[in-house]
Design a protein around this motif. Structure first.
Motif, short mmCIF file in Angstrom:
data_model
loop_
_atom_site.label_atom_id
_atom_site.label_comp_id
_atom_site.label_asym_id
_atom_site.label_seq_id
_atom_site.Cartn_x
_atom_site.Cartn_y
_atom_site.Cartn_z
N HIS A 39 -18.49 22.88 -14.07
CA HIS A 39 -18.27 24.17 -14.73
C HIS A 39 -17.26 25.01 -13.96
N ARG A 40 -17.44 25.07 -12.65
CA ARG A 40 -16.52 25.88 -11.83
C ARG A 40 -15.12 25.27 -11.78
N PHE A 42 -13.73 23.53 -14.17
CA PHE A 42 -13.15 23.82 -15.48
C PHE A 42 -12.69 25.28 -15.53
N ARG A 43 -13.53 26.19 -15.04
CA ARG A 43 -13.16 27.61 -15.02
C ARG A 43 -11.89 27.83 -14.20
N ASP A 44 -11.84 27.25 -12.99
CA ASP A 44 -10.67 27.43 -12.13
C ASP A 44 -9.43 26.81 -12.76
N LEU A 46 -8.84 26.51 -16.00
CA LEU A 46 -8.39 27.41 -17.07
C LEU A 46 -7.64 28.60 -16.50
N MET A 47 -8.11 29.12 -15.37
CA MET A 47 -7.44 30.27 -14.76
C MET A 47 -6.04 29.89 -14.25
N ALA A 53 -6.03 27.55 -21.31
CA ALA A 53 -7.01 28.59 -21.61
C ALA A 53 -6.78 29.17 -23.00
N TYR A 56 -8.03 26.69 -25.50
CA TYR A 56 -9.49 26.70 -25.50
C TYR A 56 -10.01 27.90 -26.31
N GLN A 86 -12.18 19.00 -18.22
CA GLN A 86 -13.00 18.92 -17.01
C GLN A 86 -12.52 17.77 -16.14
#
Length: 101
Positions: A39-40, A42-44, A46-47, A53, A56, A86
């Motif tokens: 999860h983290r 994927f978040r990083d 996207l950032m 992003a 998405y 991911q």
């Protein structure tokens, strides 16, 4: 340090070691840890990749309209995109992405 079910777990040579008491099965903790790391990452990712992003966000908007209030359908609609990116994120940041909680 990772806290799971009221116990403190520490990163170590054997992956996780319990700070006190007898060793217990850490499988639920490891599963949660793996989810958190994906999860983290994927978040990083996207950032760091605004174009991904944005794509998405577009997928989420379409899914929200098409799936109405069916959460399972909404999640399924996004799944292929998430799975692919991911894997890209883990390849980019490594399997321990986001380990510094």
């Amino acid at each position: 340090m990772l806290c799971c079910a009221g116990r403190e777990w520490h990163w170590g040579a054997s992956l996780f070691s319990q700070r006190r008491g007898a060793t217990q099965s850490s499988s639920p903790c490891l599963q949660a840890w793996g989810y958190l790391m994906r999860h983290r990452a994927f978040r990083d990712y996207l950032m760091a990749h605004p174009d991904v992003a944005q794509a998405y966000g577009a997928i989420k908007r379409v899914a929200a309209i098409e799936c109405k209030n069916d959460m399972a359908a909404y999640m399924q609609h996004k799944n292929r995109f998430i799975q692919y990116h991911q894997q890209q994120a883990i390849a980019c940041y490594g399997p321990m992405a986001g380990a510094n909680l």
